[in-house]
Design an enzyme around this catalytic site. Structure first.
Site: not given
Ligand SMILES: NC(=O)c1ccc[n+]([C@@H]2O[C@H](COP(=O)([O-])OP(=O)(O)OC[C@H]3O[C@@H](n4cnc5c(N)ncnc54)[C@H](OP(=O)(O)O)[C@@H]3O)[C@@H](O)[C@H]2O)c1
Length: 221
Positions: A163, A176
């Site tokens: 991130s 985080y």
């Molecule tokens: N969206 C943003 O703005 C943003 C910005 C910067 C970085 N990121 C990074 O991008 C990545 C994805 O973010 P997102 O926003 O797309 O999040 P999200 O929609 O909340 O998705 C998170 C995913 O992680 C999975 N997960 C969480 N805990 C888990 C576990 N213990 N075992 C297996 N799977 C697990 C969840 O699946 P289940 O709940 O089905 O297990 C879900 O599919 C993250 O690493 C986040 O830090 C996101």
């Protein structure tokens, strides 16, 4: 914004459905956190290029829906990266025969001031964002090195999703940011260890990112 998004979305689905030959034909990609958000959309994009998909997360219904949608070979793997990292990788290789691409995307972002923070939330971020990623990566490396030998691409890939918070710490993002800067540090070492053996290590550092689902509906995920 929605019109452009709809066009991209339509094309991605068309490529996936029509199975046009893509750059990743014959490869297998494992995507953690594929049940929503960035991981879900990444799995669709990889499938659109021909990769078979091992989609990992705890919400099996969402993963099944994704595998039904992608149009390539795939497997939905219900699993927790924290406790089942090695098992998840072995299951993917067992079902799909090889592993060429690992996308370490599963992550949680729990923001708030450090003072009086619920430390359980810190533990969860450390476990998922750091320990889970380490365990899955460790189990995947032998398979990725093996894939290099038989891949027409002659490379394999590890893609770690960090991130912008891994570079810039702000109020309320202390732990985080700590986890994501750790992912960056680990990725740099891993890159130096594996690049000469043709396993590429990439670090993605997104800012705020809307998923396809969020773009086309009122859902946040
Ligand atoms: N969206 C943003 O703005 C943003 C910005 C910067 C970085 N990121 C990074 O991008 C990545 C994805 O973010 P997102 O926003 O797309 O999040 P999200 O929609 O909340 O998705 C998170 C995913 O992680 C999975 N997960 C969480 N805990 C888990 C576990 N213990 N075992 C297996 N799977 C697990 C969840 O699946 P289940 O709940 O089905 O297990 C879900 O599919 C993250 O690493 C986040 O830090 C996101």
């Amino acid at each position: 914004m929605r019109a452009v998004g709809a066009e991209i979305d339509g094309l991605t689905r068309l490529y996936a459905r029509e199975r046009m030959p893509g750059k990743l034909e014959g490869t297998v990609a494992l995507v953690t956190g594929a049940s929503s958000g960035i991981g879900h959309d990444t799995a669709i994009a990889l499938a659109a290029q021909g990769a078979a998909i091992a989609a990992v997360g705890r919400r099996k219904d969402r993963l099944d829906e994704l595998i039904g949608e992608v149009g390539t070979k795939g497997v939905a793997i219900e699993g927790d990266v924290v406790r089942q990292g090695a098992e998840i990788v072995e299951r993917a290789v067992g079902e799909l025969g090889r592993l060429d691409i690992l996308v370490n995307n599963a992550g949680v972002m729990l923001l708030g001031p450090i003072e009086d923070a619920p430390v359980e939330e810190w533990r969860r971020m450390l476990e998922v964002n750091v320990s889970g990623l380490l365990e899955v990566t460790h189990a995947a490396i032998p398979h990725l090195l093996k894939a290099v030998e038989s891949s027409p691409r002659k490379v394999a890939d590890i893609v770690n999703v960090s991130s912008v918070a891994g570079r810039i710490s702000r109020e309320g993002s202390g732990v985080y940011s700590l986890t994501k800067s750790g992912v960056g540090a680990f990725s740099e070492s891993l890159r130096q260890e594996l690049t000469t053996r043709y396993v590429r290590v990439s670090l993605i550092e997104p800012g705020v990112t809307l998923s396809r689902r969020a773009l086309f509906s009122n859902h946040s995920r």
